[in-house]
Design a protein around this motif. Structure first.
Motif, PDB file in Angstrom:
ATOM      1  N   THR A  13      45.090  34.178  43.511  1.00  9.36           N
ATOM      2  CA  THR A  13      44.861  35.245  44.497  1.00  9.36           C
ATOM      3  C   THR A  13      43.612  35.456  44.525  1.00  9.36           C
ATOM      4  N   PRO A  14      43.141  36.213  45.419  1.00 18.65           N
ATOM      5  CA  PRO A  14      41.635  36.303  45.522  1.00 18.65           C
ATOM      6  C   PRO A  14      40.768  37.334  44.561  1.00 18.65           C
ATOM      7  N   VAL A  15      42.014  37.938  43.835  1.00 15.86           N
ATOM      8  CA  VAL A  15      41.503  38.842  42.761  1.00 15.86           C
ATOM      9  C   VAL A  15      41.158  38.233  41.264  1.00 15.86           C
ATOM     10  N   VAL A  16      39.825  38.500  40.941  1.00 15.02           N
ATOM     11  CA  VAL A  16      39.355  38.011  39.750  1.00 15.02           C
ATOM     12  C   VAL A  16      39.870  38.862  38.551  1.00 15.02           C
ATOM     13  N   MET A  17      39.840  40.137  38.763  1.00 16.78           N
ATOM     14  CA  MET A  17      40.206  40.989  37.650  1.00 16.78           C
ATOM     15  C   MET A  17      40.507  42.289  38.224  1.00 16.78           C
ATOM     16  N   GLY A  18      41.287  43.195  37.552  1.00 17.37           N
ATOM     17  CA  GLY A  18      41.527  44.627  38.065  1.00 17.37           C
ATOM     18  C   GLY A  18      41.505  45.499  36.646  1.00 17.37           C
TER      19      GLY A  18
END
Length: 438
Positions: free
Chosen positions: A224-229
């Motif tokens: 996904t384009p999410v590296v971290m949250g």
């Protein structure tokens, strides 16, 4: 003008939050207040991943500015007031182009929907979307005359989009989501574990890392384009955490956005209801009525007497060490069980043991003359092996239970987005402990 989007991702790739990032990065409109990430019924079978919808208010803004992210090294801001609304048709064309560019087209389960409205919706719609499976025809009827909407493929996403616009944010947390398109590679598990320890130093954060099960919870799936949250209750802490991670690990990202969200709020939980329905989530207080057991696969169960019915409490294998808590329960324990209900079973998210039952073990008495344990010669016949005196009464000793009253929750690796971590009880409910009854 409120814009809501849902159902653009799949189990394996994309993330609907990234579309909000692209809208903000384009800079065509000002952002009014915080972008919102709204989680809905966790029991919906056709959800792509976390059953979350996004909404954002766009227009020409004024008033106080707040940092809502950083893109290409520059802070981006929202405004506290809207001065001018955009043309609704132009806005729909623009949002549609973003959705059409980025949604997952090769997955039959991905069916995006856009809703645009000048106002938020009645909170009842949000409450319903947390407990039930809403029909798309119901939502289309609801939206007619209230808003404009657009469906891609079946357009099932308009359900979540509409429901997100009914969230009033009475309880909320924040999540800082960092992005790199199309996805970020290059971090080992050890590096992810080390990075996940950084937010854990801040008391305002939650659900960062599970050290027992070696799960770096701030990192999503790699495609996904999410590296971290990073999740927390203090947005300034989230910004500080991001900077600390960048200083120590030099993440090659595009930028981040901070969302206001209902994660960690227990908004899906109905407390001690008169009636329990499939797909709902509840906190029920009752008495343990049977002995716990485990079946093949490592799933553990115990029966709870709740009002005039029996409910099976379940701690499935993914809840790992939490199963030991369930297996420590005995008939007579009074508990409040939190979880989602389906077909007679409550899938546990956490448990409050309110009162533990007292257990006794029966032993032969000790001869007071010889200080020697007697031997049983019958049901109520105990004899001293030394002096042969007889005694008729056994001794009952209280068993030391290897469990105490209080809250217990599943480990981070098994925690749902909406479930309130125990560490947030005091934040949301003050010094008094939330007891399952509002």
């Amino acid at each position: 003008m409120f814009v809501a989007i849902d159902d653009t991702d799949s189990q394996e790739k994309m993330c609907t939050t990234y579309l909000i990032y692209r809208i903000i990065a384009d800079g065509r409109y000002d952002v009014i207040d915080d972008p919102q990430l709204v989680r809905l019924n966790p029991n919906i079978g056709y959800k792509t991943r976390g059953n979350g919808a996004l909404n954002i208010c766009l227009g020409r803004g004024s008033g106080k500015k707040n940092i809502i992210g950083k893109i290409s090294g520059r802070y981006v801001y929202s405004y506290s007031r809207i001065e001018e609304e955009p043309d609704i048709n132009e806005l729909m064309d623009y949002i549609s182009s973003i959705v059409d560019e980025f949604y997952v087209k090769d997955d039959d389960k991905t069916n995006p929907g856009i809703v645009i409205s000048r106002t938020k919706f009645n909170e009842e719609l949000y409450s319903t979307a947390l407990q039930e499976d809403i029909n798309i025809q119901f939502i289309e009827n609801y939206l007619n005359g209230r808003a404009v909407y657009k469906k891609f493929k079946t357009g099932h996403g308009i359900i979540g989009s509409a429901a997100s616009l009914a969230w009033k944010g009475r309880r909320y947390t924040y999540e800082l989501l960092d992005y790199r398109y199309p996805h970020y590679n290059g971090l080992t598990l050890e590096e992810k574990m080390e990075i996940s320890k950084i937010p854990e130093k801040y008391p305002s954060t939650f659900n960062n890392i599970d050290t027992v099960n070696r799960y770096p919870a701030i990192f999503p799936k790699p495609k996904t384009p999410v590296v971290m949250g990073v999740r927390g209750i203090n947005r300034n802490d989230l910004i500080s955490i991001y900077e600390e991670i960048q200083n120590s690990h030099k993440i090659r990202d595009d930028g981040y956005i901070i969302y206001r969200t209902n994660q960690g709020t227990d908004d899906h939980i109905i407390n001690n209801p008169d009636y329990i329905s499939d797909m709902g989530s509840y906190a029920v207080t009752g008495v343990i009525s049977g002995n716990p057991y485990t079946i093949e696969g490592g799933h553990s169960f115990v029966s709870l007497s709740y009002r005039n019915s029996e409910i099976k409490l379940a701690a499935f294998e993914p809840t790992k060490e939490f199963r030991k808590i369930l297996l420590s329960l005995v008939p007579g324990d009074i508990v409040t069980a939190y979880g989602s209900y389906m077909s007679g079973t409550l899938k546990l998210e956490k448990l409050r043991i309110r009162k533990i039952a007292t257990l006794y073990t029966r032993e032969n008495p000790v001869c007071p003359v010889c200080n020697v344990r007697t031997k049983s010669k019958g049901k109520v016949d105990f004899r001293c092996p030394s002096c042969h005196r007889r005694y008729k009464t056994p001794v009952y000793l209280e068993i030391n239970r290897q469990i105490s009253e209080g809250f217990y929750e599943v480990p981070v690796i098994a925690r749902r987005h909406l479930a309130m971590p125990v560490k947030l009880n005091n934040y949301f409910y003050g010094s008094g402990i939330h007891d399952g009854v509002m």
